[in-house]
Every structure is written in structure tokens, then in C-alpha cells.
Scaffold this motif. Structure first.
Motif, PDB file in Angstrom:
ATOM      1  N   SER A 138      44.223  45.749  46.624  1.00 54.93           N
ATOM      2  CA  SER A 138      45.069  45.565  47.033  1.00 54.93           C
ATOM      3  C   SER A 138      46.445  46.380  46.015  1.00 54.93           C
ATOM      4  O   SER A 138      47.366  46.660  46.513  1.00 54.93           O
ATOM      5  N   TYR A 142      50.803  49.782  45.983  1.00 54.64           N
ATOM      6  CA  TYR A 142      51.630  50.305  45.374  1.00 54.64           C
ATOM      7  C   TYR A 142      52.113  51.819  45.132  1.00 54.64           C
ATOM      8  O   TYR A 142      53.405  52.264  44.861  1.00 54.64           O
TER       9      TYR A 142
ATOM     10  N   VAL B  35      54.007  44.175  36.436  1.00 51.22           N
ATOM     11  CA  VAL B  35      52.582  44.303  36.977  1.00 51.22           C
ATOM     12  C   VAL B  35      51.430  44.754  35.795  1.00 51.22           C
ATOM     13  O   VAL B  35      50.643  44.570  35.404  1.00 51.22           O
ATOM     14  N   PHE B  39      48.585  43.301  34.424  1.00 52.28           N
ATOM     15  CA  PHE B  39      46.877  44.210  33.913  1.00 52.28           C
ATOM     16  C   PHE B  39      46.634  44.012  32.544  1.00 52.28           C
ATOM     17  O   PHE B  39      45.184  43.636  32.175  1.00 52.28           O
ATOM     18  N   GLU B  51      35.350  37.535  33.233  1.00 48.35           N
ATOM     19  CA  GLU B  51      36.113  38.173  34.640  1.00 48.35           C
ATOM     20  C   GLU B  51      36.633  37.224  35.806  1.00 48.35           C
ATOM     21  O   GLU B  51      36.948  37.987  36.550  1.00 48.35           O
ATOM     22  N   PHE B  52      36.004  36.149  36.398  1.00 47.90           N
ATOM     23  CA  PHE B  52      36.630  35.409  37.601  1.00 47.90           C
ATOM     24  C   PHE B  52      37.862  35.360  37.304  1.00 47.90           C
ATOM     25  O   PHE B  52      38.474  36.057  38.841  1.00 47.90           O
ATOM     26  N   ILE B  55      40.173  39.039  37.300  1.00 52.25           N
ATOM     27  CA  ILE B  55      39.901  39.102  38.318  1.00 52.25           C
ATOM     28  C   ILE B  55      41.108  38.955  39.855  1.00 52.25           C
ATOM     29  O   ILE B  55      41.674  40.074  40.770  1.00 52.25           O
ATOM     30  N   ALA B  56      41.077  37.694  39.695  1.00 60.11           N
ATOM     31  CA  ALA B  56      41.965  36.728  40.094  1.00 60.11           C
ATOM     32  C   ALA B  56      43.369  37.689  39.681  1.00 60.11           C
ATOM     33  O   ALA B  56      44.230  37.097  40.738  1.00 60.11           O
ATOM     34  N   VAL B  58      44.765  40.071  39.005  1.00 60.99           N
ATOM     35  CA  VAL B  58      45.371  40.931  39.339  1.00 60.99           C
ATOM     36  C   VAL B  58      45.663  40.869  41.235  1.00 60.99           C
ATOM     37  O   VAL B  58      46.450  41.366  41.474  1.00 60.99           O
ATOM     38  N   LEU B  59      44.659  40.411  41.504  1.00 63.13           N
ATOM     39  CA  LEU B  59      44.730  40.343  43.197  1.00 63.13           C
ATOM     40  C   LEU B  59      45.214  39.470  43.255  1.00 63.13           C
ATOM     41  O   LEU B  59      45.618  39.804  44.598  1.00 63.13           O
ATOM     42  N   TYR B  61      48.498  38.165  40.935  1.00 64.60           N
ATOM     43  CA  TYR B  61      49.722  38.136  40.425  1.00 64.60           C
ATOM     44  C   TYR B  61      50.406  39.610  40.681  1.00 64.60           C
ATOM     45  O   TYR B  61      50.942  39.547  42.023  1.00 64.60           O
ATOM     46  N   VAL B  62      48.514  40.719  40.983  1.00 66.91           N
ATOM     47  CA  VAL B  62      49.446  41.948  41.501  1.00 66.91           C
ATOM     48  C   VAL B  62      49.234  42.227  42.178  1.00 66.91           C
ATOM     49  O   VAL B  62      50.229  43.377  43.242  1.00 66.91           O
ATOM     50  N   GLY B  63      47.778  42.071  43.146  1.00 68.43           N
ATOM     51  CA  GLY B  63      48.011  42.699  45.017  1.00 68.43           C
ATOM     52  C   GLY B  63      48.635  42.136  45.466  1.00 68.43           C
ATOM     53  O   GLY B  63      48.497  42.745  46.467  1.00 68.43           O
ATOM     54  N   MET B  66      53.637  40.214  43.495  1.00 69.40           N
ATOM     55  CA  MET B  66      54.376  41.212  43.062  1.00 69.40           C
ATOM     56  C   MET B  66      54.437  41.942  43.706  1.00 69.40           C
ATOM     57  O   MET B  66      56.227  42.827  43.822  1.00 69.40           O
ATOM     58  N   VAL B  67      53.710  41.913  44.621  1.00 70.20           N
ATOM     59  CA  VAL B  67      54.422  43.547  46.013  1.00 70.20           C
ATOM     60  C   VAL B  67      55.445  42.570  47.328  1.00 70.20           C
ATOM     61  O   VAL B  67      56.315  43.276  47.616  1.00 70.20           O
ATOM     62  N   LEU B  68      54.969  41.098  47.112  1.00 68.74           N
ATOM     63  CA  LEU B  68      56.699  40.358  47.962  1.00 68.74           C
ATOM     64  C   LEU B  68      58.077  40.818  46.692  1.00 68.74           C
ATOM     65  O   LEU B  68      58.773  40.726  47.450  1.00 68.74           O
ATOM     66  N   THR B 132      31.803  33.624  37.180  1.00 70.74           N
ATOM     67  CA  THR B 132      31.959  32.830  38.707  1.00 70.74           C
ATOM     68  C   THR B 132      31.418  31.787  39.318  1.00 70.74           C
ATOM     69  O   THR B 132      32.059  30.572  39.590  1.00 70.74           O
TER      70      THR B 132
END
Lengths: 352, 200
Positions: A138, A142, B35, B39, B51-52, B55-56, B58-59, B61-63, B66-68, B132
Motif C-alpha cells: 500500500s 506514495y 506520514v 512511520f 508488531e500487529f 504494521i496496522a 502503517v497499513l 493510516y499511511v497506506g 493519508m493517501v486520501l 497478533t
């Protein structure tokens, strides 16, 4: 079999003058190089394969002048791009303009850390491997958005917006397809996912049979995620020149192409790991091995090229319709079906 | 030692990026610094063996988020001079709000139950510990009702957002794909057999 990396670690420690943490770092760097260098070679020759395959499909020969049978063509292309000047347009956001290709390539390479080549051959055998992959795939968007915006160009910006909307839409279908895989395998670790596909039926015990709709949707979404034909509206040569990378020249341009082809290889590898049993042998009696993984990956790469030579470009509203109104409902329904199969232990896939 | 170096690196990046989010002029740069902040905090969570969540973060909020965000910020073409107008006028009110915020946060955080002595020391888990799985078990057994209620709330919010923004009288000229797909060859092409004329 001797583990060459253990040997390397032993040798480096035996030298005596390197501190232990540095030895660990050196071994990890060696492992990364062993993955990334062949990957880069694969990317280079995938461009040649693409031109050759499409050439033959269109009854042409494709590149055949540089080296025997055109085999040195990718190297000539790389040299040409290396020697070209990198132009930063006036009014561009300079730092972002230069960092955008790196942002595009970085995630495509980092994702390889969790890909299992064989039961023990994986750089980072982490529990949340699938989640890590979802997060990294994902991030690729960017590079495209930043490139489109920082170029300060209308065409680049239009391409970036198209691509961002498309990637965000297809990511959801892709994520749901992966949820199906993780329900079926009961693990987020990619090695365990492959191990869960081992069964008595050979190729029929792999996940592509019980998860068939998810398998198809995952691969098509993968084609859309990588902005490949027939979903390449973000480039759309006939409409917006070349989309988000229209202002790039030289190495910046080359990095975008490296990222695109590295992503294609990644999607193919992931499809073969999650739905076609990774390194498992399709024929009973013939041992498993990394060559099976590479063969399956190559098959999907060929599909990418075949699609490009076959299908005309999708119209933009049709892309959105396909992602949101067709793929998303199918994946959600099939997750419920998979959950039911797992709960009722449907043989032969979920009997254990 | 190594963990401390990693912690302070990520913490420094996080505070720097968070500061830049509210101080840089360009809204797109601000979003990109956000962003970076996500990170860095994800790195800090990884250090805590979560770790869950890391990674969640990043997945999701960043993925996605923040793209929107970037999408909207880039499309809006915000006029910066208008935004900066009235800075002095709003300064007293903003200052009072900021002081109140600090007092509120400070009064909570200085309570005794938040002191370092009260928090349990972090337990180091073995390598095969699956964060997880633990999180999933807790969410779907111990906290199943709060989890389900949150899910229903989100669903209501989604439906409300769609209902509020849905326009039925769309002035789009795009043809409907389902009609296009249903088209047969006979609807579009009429094949006419033309007899060849006799030669000579």
C-alpha cells in the motif's frame, strides 16, 4: 546441505577483528544482496521478455540487434538511461521530485524480505508476514502521488490522481482476498501458508481450488495495483502523455520502471506463494524446490505480458465499477464461504 | 544499548516530524511529514513488540487514510495568504486553548497511577511469541462486546456518510456499463451478404 550464510558468519567471526554485531549486519547485507541482485537482473530481462513476447504475439521479432538474439538489449537500455541528464522542471518541488522514484522502488524491494523461497530460505521469517506485505504494497502509491504532485505539471498530476484512486480501490479487494487466504491457512506467516497447502492431491490441494474467486480477484487486482495494461490509465499514453512520470528523464525515469517491473515480479511471486503452493511440487514423487516457485512466478509474469498484448485499456469508470461493485462483494461473500469451509473442516483442504 | 539508540532515533524523528506538520507552510509537505510521524511511531511500537499494531498503523493510516488526505489536499489548491490572515487576532484565544490543553493533559499524566513506578516493567517475550494471535484472542473473547459495538458504530458512520453525500440526480454522460456489457453483436452490426459481380 551447507548453509552458505552460516559459513560466511563462521568465517567472518574467525577473522577475529570484526565485532559480533557487525558480523550479523554483514551476513544480513549478504542475504539482501543475494535476493536483490537476481531480482534486478530479473527486472532487466523482464523488460526484454516483455518486448520479445509482445513482438511474437504481434508477429514481429522484437529486439534482435544488441548481442546474440537481442540478449544484451536491457544492458544497452540501462547504459543509455544512466548517461542521460536528469532534468528537474522549473517550479517543481525539488526534494520531493528527486525522492519520489526512490519512494516507488523502496517498498517493492522491501517486500521481498518476507517472501519464502523454500521452507527455510527466507530473509525475515516473521509472524505477521502477510500484514507486512499488505502494508508495504500500500506504500507504493506514495511514489506515484509525490511524483505527480512535485512535477508541477498537469499531465503528471492527472496521472497521479488516477493512479492513486485506482490503487486505493483495488487495495481493498486485494486485502480481502488476502483475508481469505489467512482464514484458510490460519496463519499470517507466508511459510506456514505454503505449508498449509501441502496435501495428497498435488496441485488440487493448493489454495487456488477452494479460494478460486479470491485467486482470480487477487491476480487481477495485482495487475491493477501495478498500473499495468489493461488498467494503465495512470500512464495512458494517448490521453495524458505518460502520466505521473512525464517530467522524469534518465535515472529517475528508469527507477519508476524498475519499481513497476519489481512490483510485477512481487505480485506474481505472492500469487504463487498464496494460491499455488510456492515451492511445492505439482507432480507427486518429484521433490519440492525453489525451481517450482520460480516456474510459477514466471507463469504469472507471462500472464502480465499476455494481458498487455491482448486487452484494450479499460475506461476509467469501468475500472472503478469493477473494483468496487464486482470484486469487493465477491471477496466478502467468499470470505464467509471460506470461513464456513474451515469451521466445518471441508475435506480435502481443511480436514486437518 | 542498541534498543536505546533505536528508541531515541525514532523518538527524535517523531517529534521533529510532528513539529514540522504544524509549522511548514505547504499543506502537502505537512501531510507528508505526518506520514513520517506515523512511520516513526510505528517503529516505536515495533520496539515494544507490538508488531500487529505497528504494521496496522502503517497499513491503515499511511497506506489508506493519508493517501486520501493527500488526494484532497493536493486537489484543493489552498491559498496560503488567506490562511495566514488573522493570525494576530486569533492568537489570544488560541493561546488560552493551548494553555488549557496543556493543563488538562498535564493534570492527567502527573497523577500517581501514570508514574513509571506504577507501570509494569516490559516483559521480554521469546521469539515464537505471536503478538497478533494474543491480540485476536483478547479482542474476540474478553473484549468482544466493545469490539462489536465499535464495529457497528463504524458501519453506521459509513452508511451515514454515503447517505449524506449520495446525489441521485447525477449529470454524468457516461453510459451505464451493465447496458454496454449486455450488448450483442446483432444490436450493433448488420452483416450484409453482397454477391460478387461476375467477371467480364
Amino acid at each position: 546441505m551447507i548453509n552458505p550464510f552460516a559459513l560466511l558468519q563462521e568465517q567472518l567471526t574467525a577473522l577475529g577483528f570484526i565485532p559480533a554485531p557487525l558480523v550479523v549486519v554483514a551476513v544480513i547485507v549478504a542475504k539482501i544482496l543475494v535476493i536483490v541482485l537476481p531480482l534486478m537482473g530479473g527486472v532487466a530481462y523482464l523488460t526484454l521478455a516483455e518486448r520479445k513476447v509482445i513482438g511474437y504475439i504481434q508477429v514481429r521479432l522484437g529486439p534482435n540487434r544488441v548481442g546474440p538474439k537481442g540478449l544484451l538489449q536491457p544492458i544497452a537500455d540501462a547504459l543509455k538511461l544512466l548517461t542521460k541528464e536528469m532534468v528537474v522542471p522549473s517550479g517543481a518541488s525539488r526534494f520531493l521530485f528527486i525522492i519520489a522514484p526512490i519512494l516507488a522502488l523502496g517498498p517493492a524491494l522491501a517486500a521481498w524480505a518476507v517472501i519464502p523461497f523454500h521452507s527455510e530460505v527466507v530473509l525475515a521469517d516473521i509472524n505477521a508476514g502477510l500484514l507486512y506485505l499488505l502494508a508495504l504494497t500500500s506504500l507504493g502509491v506514495y511514489g506515484i502521488i509525490v511524483a505527480g504532485w512535485s512535477s508541477n505539471s498537469k499531465y503528471a498530476f492527472l496521472g497521479a490522481m488516477r493512479s492513486a484512486a485506482q490503487i486505493v480501490s483495488y487495495e481493498i479487494a486485494m486485502g480481502f482476498a488476502l483475508v481469505g487466504v489467512l482464514v484458510a491457512a490460519g496463519s499470517l506467516n507466508l511459510g506456514d501458508i505454503v505449508a498449509a497447502q501441502r496435501g495428497g492431491l498435488g496441485p488440487l490441494s493448493w489454495f487456488w481450488v477452494p479460494l478460486f474467486p479470491l485467486f482470480i480477484i487477487y491476480f487481477i487486482s495485482g495487475v491493477a495495483e501495478t498500473n499495468r495494461a489493461p488498467f494503465d490509465v495512470s500512464e495512458g499514453e494517448s490521453e495524458i502523455v505518460a502520466g505521473f512520470h512525464v517530467e522524469y528523464a534518465g535515472m529517475g525515469f528508469a527507477l519508476f520502471f524498475l519499481a513497476e517491473y519489481a512490483n510485477m515480479i512481487l505480485i506474481s511471486a505472492l500469487t504463487s506463494v498464496m494460491f499455488l503452493g510456492g515451492w511445492l511440487s505439482p507432480i507427486p514423487g518429484i521433490p519440492d524446490g525453489i525451481h517450482w516457485f520460480l516456474a510459477k512466478t514466471s507463469f504469472f509474469l507471462f500472464l502480465f505480458l499476455w494481458f498487455r498484448a491482448t486487452f484494450p485499456r479499460y475506461r476509467y469508470d469501468q475500472i472503478m465499477r469493477l473494483g468496487w461493485k464486482i470484486f469487493l462483494p465477491i471477496t466478502i461473500v467468499w470470505i464467509v464461504v471460506v470461513a464456513a469451509m474451515v469451521v466445518w473442516k471441508l475435506p480435502p483442504w481443511f480436514a486437518a | 544499548m542498541f534498543e536505546q539508540v533505536v528508541f531515541y532515533t525514532f523518538a527524535a524523528v517523531l517529534t521533529l516530524a510532528a513539529g514540522m506538520v504544524i509549522t511548514v507552510r505547504n499543506p502537502v509537505h505537512a501531510a507528508l511529514f505526518l506520514v513520517l510521524a506515523f512511520f516513526a511511531s510505528s517503529g516505536l511500537w515495533l520496539l515494544l513488540e507490538a508488531e500487529f499494531l505497528a504494521i496496522a498503523l502503517v497499513l491503515v493510516y499511511v497506506g489508506a487514510v493519508m493517501v486520501l488526505f493527500l488526494f484532497v489536499v493536493m486537489m484543493l489548491d489552498i491559498n496560503l495568504t488567506v490562511l495566514r490572515e488573522g493570525f494576530a487576532r486569533y492568537l489570544p484565544i488560541a493561546g488560552i486553548a493551548a494553555v488549557l490543553m496543556f493543563v488538562a493533559v498535564g493534570s492527567v499524566l502527573t497523577q500517581e497511577k501514570f508514574t513509571l513506578a506504577k507501570t509494569a516493567a516490559e516483559v521480554a517475550h521469546p521469539a515464537d511469541y505471536n503478538n497478533t494471535r494474543e491480540l485476536g484472542l483478547a479482542l474476540y473473547t474478553q473484549y468482544v462486546w466493545p469490539f462489536e459495538i465499535a464495529a457497528v458504530l463504524l458501519l453506521v458512520a459509513i452508511i451515514a456518510a454515503i447517505a449524506l453525500t449520495l446525489r441521485h440526480t447525477r449529470q454524468t454522460k457516461a453510459p451505464k456499463p451493465e447496458k454496454q456489457v449486455a450488448v450483442r453483436r446483432e444490436d450493433r452490426v448488420r452483416l450484409v451478404k453482397v454477391e460478387a459481380e461476375r467477371q467480364g
